[in-house]
Design an enzyme around this catalytic site. Structure first.
Site, PDB file in Angstrom:
ATOM      1  CE1 TYR A 135       0.265  -8.277   6.978  1.00 36.51           C
ATOM      2  CE2 TYR A 135       2.493  -8.813   7.662  1.00 36.51           C
ATOM      3  CZ  TYR A 135       1.617  -8.309   6.732  1.00 36.51           C
ATOM      4  OH  TYR A 135       2.096  -7.818   5.541  1.00 36.51           O
ATOM      5  CB  VAL A 156      -0.935   0.014   1.234  1.00 39.94           C
ATOM      6  CG1 VAL A 156      -1.759   1.290   1.264  1.00 39.94           C
ATOM      7  CG2 VAL A 156      -1.834  -1.218   1.245  1.00 39.94           C
ATOM      8  CG  PHE A 161      -6.740   1.600   1.552  1.00 38.00           C
ATOM      9  CD1 PHE A 161      -7.992   1.582   0.956  1.00 38.00           C
ATOM     10  CD2 PHE A 161      -6.225   2.813   1.957  1.00 38.00           C
ATOM     11  CE1 PHE A 161      -8.711   2.749   0.767  1.00 38.00           C
ATOM     12  CE2 PHE A 161      -6.941   3.990   1.773  1.00 38.00           C
ATOM     13  CZ  PHE A 161      -8.182   3.959   1.183  1.00 38.00           C
ATOM     14  N   GLY A 162      -4.920  -2.178   3.463  1.00 36.46           N
ATOM     15  CA  GLY A 162      -4.264  -3.481   3.561  1.00 36.46           C
ATOM     16  C   GLY A 162      -5.202  -4.510   4.172  1.00 36.46           C
ATOM     17  CG  ASN A 178       7.722  -4.714   8.484  1.00 34.85           C
ATOM     18  OD1 ASN A 178       7.204  -3.849   9.175  1.00 34.85           O
ATOM     19  ND2 ASN A 178       7.510  -4.808   7.176  1.00 34.85           N
TER      20      ASN A 178
END
Length: 128
Positions: free
Chosen positions: A97, A53, A62-63, A90
């Protein structure tokens, strides 16, 4: 990868699929994925190779929407799972997630053969 390589792989050879995230008719991100197969589940899965994105649009779900769409595809295609890799440094992506219910697979080690080692492995196989 070049535009030509992507065009050949995605649209001529159909090696993977891509969804494009848009806002007001303009692309703001994409998800590239392909099917794999689980011998544990006896079902196909979807492997997400890349989710991107644009920075200006991050933090606006959006992700999450693209991952939700892929989850819907998994259900429609009777897939057993949706999976992907994430670099261990990350932290923001890892937290994102996890909030979606994804679980890190710490007990697995990723292996990769590329370049000269891939060529050597292929040549060794051809000698058998």
């Amino acid at each position: 990868a070049t535009e030509e390589i992507l065009r050949e792989s995605l649209f001529k050879r159909n090696m993977a699929e891509v969804i494009i995230g848009e806002l007001n008719g303009k692309p703001i991100g994409f998800a590239l994925f392909f099917h794999n197969f689980s011998t544990f589940l006896g079902k196909p899965g979807i492997y997400l190779e890349d989710l991107y994105v644009k920075p200006a649009f991050r933090g606006r779900d959006f992700g999450k929407q693209m991952l939700g769409y892929l989850a819907t595809l998994c259900e429609e295609r009777d897939c057993g799972r949706l999976e992907w890799w994430c670099l261990d440094w990350n932290k923001s992506s890892i937290e994102f997630y996890k909030k979606l219910g994804a679980e890190p697979m710490d007990e697995w080690t990723t292996f990769r053969v590329t370049g000269k080692n891939l060529k050597k492995l292929s040549e060794n196989y051809k000698k058998i």
